[in-house]
Structure formats: structure tokens, C-alpha cells
Write an enzyme that holds these catalytic residues in place. Structure first.
Site, PDB file in Angstrom:
ATOM      1  N   GLY A 123       0.815  -1.214   0.000  1.00 36.63           N
ATOM      2  CA  GLY A 123       0.000   0.000   0.000  1.00 36.63           C
ATOM      3  C   GLY A 123       0.841   1.253   0.000  1.00 36.63           C
ATOM      4  O   GLY A 123       2.056   1.193   0.187  1.00 36.63           O
ATOM      5  N   GLU A 157      -5.950  32.057 -10.436  1.00 32.99           N
ATOM      6  CA  GLU A 157      -6.775  31.322  -9.459  1.00 32.99           C
ATOM      7  C   GLU A 157      -8.264  31.591  -9.713  1.00 32.99           C
ATOM      8  O   GLU A 157      -9.094  30.702  -9.563  1.00 32.99           O
ATOM      9  CB  GLU A 157      -6.398  31.705  -8.025  1.00 32.99           C
ATOM     10  CG  GLU A 157      -4.974  31.342  -7.610  1.00 32.99           C
ATOM     11  CD  GLU A 157      -4.606  29.893  -7.873  1.00 32.99           C
ATOM     12  OE1 GLU A 157      -5.494  29.028  -7.791  1.00 32.99           O
ATOM     13  OE2 GLU A 157      -3.422  29.617  -8.188  1.00 32.99           O
TER      14      GLU A 157
END
Ligand code: ATP
Length: 509
Positions: A113, A340
Site C-alpha cells: 500500500g 486562481e
């Protein structure tokens, strides 16, 4: 300050010297006293060097200590991994039944993992549950230039595990090797002699593990790249139990946050569920860091409780990095603001209500960022959802083109994200190419399809943003003054004469 205990040695030496001088002065020979002192010190030093330190697996010194009392209850989420591991460990505990039925001992468990998901914690908890000694090493510790060194370190590791178990009076020992791919990668049978010897030694040690030994050994290894491991390691009788340790889901994240909040005073009303919602994709280690950083923010402000705002700031810090004091020019700040706003306008157009905040605070590598409201954890995406995500990523570059007539280097990360999603689209059979095996495509075919998808979506993004060109300037004023812009304020602005005739004129330009 050092206390009386830490000065014991100095006091004893001082006392003995004064006593020797006194005896000399009184005409008594101090020699027998000196001899007793020398013998006592030698005995003390010997016991210290034998019991205090054990030779470490990789040749270094490590303190011999009982396994830390970390249990499965201290690990958040990972319910499936915990269940599978506990089942496997029962084999180790039920020795008598296993012997009667002639079952071969379980030798190796492989945890697979991403980093920071609790693999080391699981191995420690396994040692605690089986009352075993615990020894840990990392695959990189065995990588050496000189032939035979890695192999001898493997031997030392197994020896140390057995010694520790004996010293701690345990009947078993758990050896944990993190990043096993460092030594367990596929052998090429060619140049890598040192590397192959290390792996061969590991296989030999594993084959030597017996069920009836006085100290039973269990090897737990962790890797993020199981596909790289040599098949000899994965065959039955070696690492034949594979347990997937994934990033936690929302319930798991909340559980981990609660565990790490145990020693932190939280303000009334703080919702860890909300933090769990906002941290999709975070590992256990990142969640621990969020709780820790939030407590640091509270301390900086001289507060004795952690607030929801501290947690929100901590999420930003873990996701984007610490606020930086980077000096930027006014032009740069304006460009960042427009970039942004491009992302934010696209997000509101495609997913109304999704923007939480636009910020011009530099963090880590970013000069500004858009915070989105948490969404439900999702693991399946439609073509529409992926295309929307790409257009939101392209919004920054499209806004710069619209306002300044060209792009800047600020879009590099956005393009990486966009091309990653395009790859997913193609590999999932959702592109014009239909269902294809990725390896069957040439580089030119990849590039052509990639460009065709991105160009089409960039055009659509430009058209969406052009409608709102005037609003960029309106929002820039707020951002320049306040450094942040709330999602609500942004939505108010967008709602004013939405789609009005004056604005739509820009769409054609
Ligand atoms: P790596 O692969 O990078 O070695 P790992 O999977 O072994 O990572 P750990 O070392 O077990 O990760 O976790 C690091 C830290 O993250 C832990 O000390 C703990 O504070 C926190 N953590 C990670 N996962 C969990 C979890 N499931 N529950 C509680 N804490 C966790």
C-alpha cells in the site's frame, strides 16, 4: 538541571578519594580498598555492555527493548487489513492445533500500500498481539556496493530477532522489513551479484524457519510496488499472505483523526467528521500531521484548545505546504489572482457551489490556491466528471490568456494534472480511440489523442471564461485588498446579470 542520581558517580569517586587520603594519613594502607573499587567498576561496566545494547540488524547498535505496546485498537480504519492480519496471526498463536494438523508455519506476510497508511503500525501491533519480540529494518539498509555485506546483514537481522526474543523471554519474534523492494526486486541473473546474494540469503533464512523452533520467526514486509518483487519471494511457503493496506475512506479518516485527537483539547463544536470530509486522499500519516499542526496553530495564538479554523489551516498546510514569505511583485500577484480566479470561475460554472475560498497566500510551491468544498468520496468517475475536472485545471491558463494574451510557467502543475486525467480517459476507453490496450498505442498516437482532447476542452474553457471577463477585474479588487475571497462572495458576483448581453459579447472574441 541534573539531579542527585546523575551525580552519583562523581560523588562516589570523590568519597573514595577522600577515604583513601584519610587512610594514608592515619597510616593504614588504602591498597585493598583501591583493588575492591577497581574490581567493582569492571563488573559494573561488563554487565552494562552485555545487557544494554544489542547488535543491530544492519550492523549498528540498537537498544534492546520490549515491543512497544501498540495494539490494533490504536490503528484507525484499515478494518479489512486488520481482520486479515489477525486471522493470519492466529496461526502463530495456536501452535498446538497447527502442529496436530501438520500445517506448515506461516513465514511471511506482505503488506502492500501507499506510504503512511499504517503498515509499520500493523507490524508492531502484530508483535504485540502474538507477544513477540519486534525487530525492524528497511530494505535500503541492505543495499551495499560490496559483495556479501547485504547477505551478512540479513543473517544478523534474523540472529538479532532470535536473541531479542530469548532476552525478552518471548517464544516468537516478528521481523519487519519496510520497502522490501529494495532487496526483493526481480533478479536479472547478470551483473547484480551483491544484490542477488542479499535476496538469496533472505530466501535461505525464510526456508530455514521451522515450526518447532524455540523461537518462532514471522517475517512481515511492506512495499508500495508488489509487481517489482521477485516471484521466488511470493511463492507459497514464503510471502504467501498478501494484505492490501489502502488509503483510508471517510469513516477510516475520522477514526484516525479521533485517535490522534485523544491527547489534544478540542473546542466545543469542533467537527472531526468535517475534517474527514475535507481530507479525501490523505494517508494516516498526513491526518496525524493535520492534528499536530492544528495544535501548533492553537499554541502560536496562546489558546489552550484547538479550533475548527486551526484544523482548516492545518489541512491547507499539509496539502500545500507552510505559508511562505515569498516576495512577489504587484504584477505577479495580479497574474496569480487572475489564474486562481480562472480555476474558481470554471469550478463554479461546472459544479455550482463547489468553491469554498480563493486565496493569494503563498504556500509551499504555490503562489495562490482555490479551496473546494468537500465532496463525497468517489471511486468511479464518468466521462463528464473527468472532462469537468480537466476544464477546472485548464481554467488558470485560459484566464491568463484571456486577460494577458499569453500564459506563464504557473500552469505547469495544472497541465500535469490535466494530462494525467486524459490518460485515465483513454485507458478507460472513453476517448475517440474507443477501447484500446494502452501498450498497443505508439507515442505518436498517444500525443495526437492527448492534444485533440486537451485542445477541445481548452476551447470550451476559454468560451466559458470569456463570458465573465469583466468579473475578473471586480474580484481582483477584493483579492488584492483582502488576500482571500469567499466562495459566497464569488457566487454573488457571478449571479449578477449572469449571462447578460454585455458579457456574452466577449465570448466571441
Ligand atoms: P511507509 O510505507 O512510508 O513506511 P507506513 O505505511 O509504514 O509508511 P506508518 O509508519 O505505519 O506508515 O505510519 C506513520 C505514522 O502515521 C504513524 O506513526 C501514525 O502516527 C500515522 N498513521 C498512519 N496510519 C495510521 C492509522 N491507520 N491509524 C493511526 N495512525 C496512523
Amino acid at each position: 538541571m541534573r539531579n542527585f542520581k546523575s551525580y552519583r558517580k562523581e560523588i562516589a569517586i570523590g568519597f573514595l578519594s577522600v577515604l583513601a587520603i584519610f587512610l594514608l594519613y592515619a597510616g593504614v594502607s588504602p591498597m585493598p580498598l583501591v583493588a575492591v573499587g577497581v574490581l567493582a567498576s569492571a563488573a559494573f561496566l561488563m554487565t552494562k555492555s552485555r545487557g544494554g545494547l544489542a547488535v543491530g540488524a544492519a550492523g549498528g547498535k540498537r537498544p534492546a527493548k520490549a515491543p512497544s505496546p501498540l495494539s490494533f485498537e490504536d490503528i484507525g480504519g484499515q478494518e479489512q487489513a486488520k481482520k486479515e492480519l489477525i486471522e493470519a496471526l492466529d496461526f502463530m498463536v495456536k501452535r498446538e492445533e497447527i502442529r496436530k494438523l501438520g500445517i506448515r508455519p506461516l513465514k511471511g506476510i506482505l503488506l502492500t500500500g501507499p506510504p503512511g497508511t499504517g503498515k509499520t503500525l500493523l507490524a508492531k501491533a502484530a508483535a504485540h498481539r502474538t507477544k513477540s519480540a519486534f525487530v525492524a529494518a528497511s530494505g535500503s539498509e541492505f543495499v551495499e556496493m560490496y559483495v556479501g555485506v547485504g547477505a551478512s546483514r540479513i543473517r544478523d537481522l534474523f540472529k538479532e530477532a532470535r536473541n531479542q526474543a530469548v532476552k525478552l523471554k518471548r517464544g516468537s519474534a516478528v521481523i519487519f522489513i519496510d520497502e522490501i523492494d529494495g532487496i526483493g526486486g526481480k533478479r536479472d541473473g547478470g551483473q547484480q551479484r551483491e544484490y542477488d546474494q542479499t535476496l538469496n540469503q533472505l530466501l535461505t533464512e525464510m526456508d530455514g524457519i521451522q515450526g518447532d523452533e524455540s523461537v518462532r520467526i514471522l517475517l512481515i514486509a511492506a512495499t508500495n510496488r508488489k509487481e517489482l518483487l521477485d516471484p521466488a519471494l511470493l511463492r507459497p511457503g514464503r510471502f504467501d499472505r498478501h494484505i492490501q493496506v489502502d488509503l483510508p475512506d471517510k469513516k477510516g479518516r475520522e477514526h484516525i483523526l479521533r485517535l490522534h485527537a485523544r491527547n489534544k483539547p478540542l473546542e466545543d463544536g469542533v467537527s472531526l467528521e468535517r475534517v474527514a470530509e475535507e481530507t479525501f486522499g490523505f494517508s494516516g500519516a498526513q491526518l496525524e500531521s493535520v492534528m499536530n499542526e492544528a495544535a501548533i496553530y492553537a499554541m502560536r495564538d496562546d489558546r489552550d484548545q484547538v479550533s475548527q479554523a486551526d484544523l482548516t489551516q492545518a489541512i491547507d498546510k499539509v496539502m500545500m505546504g507552510e505559508r511562505t514569505d515569498r516576495e512577489t511583485t504587484r504584477e505577479e500577484r495580479e497574474r496569480v489572482a487572475m489564474h486562481e480566479l480562472g480555476h474558481a470561475f470554471m469550478a463554479e460554472t461546472l459544479r455550482p457551489g463547489s468553491v469554498a475560498q480563493v486565496s493569494l497566500t503563498p504556500r509551499g510551491q504555490a503562489l495562490g490556491y482555490v479551496r473546494h468544498h468537500p465532496r463525497k468520496d468517489s471511486y468511479l468517475y464518468t466521462k463528464q466528471a473527468l472532462e469537468d475536472q480537466i476544464m477546472i485545471a485548464l481554467g488558470g491558463a485560459a484566464a491568463e490568456e484571456l486577460i494577458y494574451g499569453g500564459r506563464s510557467t504557473g500552469s505547469r502543475g495544472d497541465f500535469e494534472q490535466a494530462t494525467g486525467i486524459v490518460r485515465t480517459l483513454i485507458e478507460s476507453g472513453m476517448s475517440e480511440l474507443g477501447i484500446v490496450h494502452p501498450e498497443a498505442l505508439t507515442q505518436v498516437e498517444w500525443a495526437r489523442e492527448n492534444a485533440s482532447i486537451l485542445d477541445g476542452l481548452m476551447d470550451r474553457t476559454r468560451q466559458h471564461l470569456a463570458v465573465n471577463k469583466d468579473k475578473f477585474y471586480e474580484m481582483l479588487d477584493v483579492l488584492a485588498k483582502e488576500e482571500t475571497l469567499s466562495g459566497d462572495r464569488l457566487r454573488e458576483c457571478l449571479a449578477q446579470d449572469a449571462g447578460g448581453g454585455a458579457s456574452s459579447a466577449h465570448a466571441a472574441s
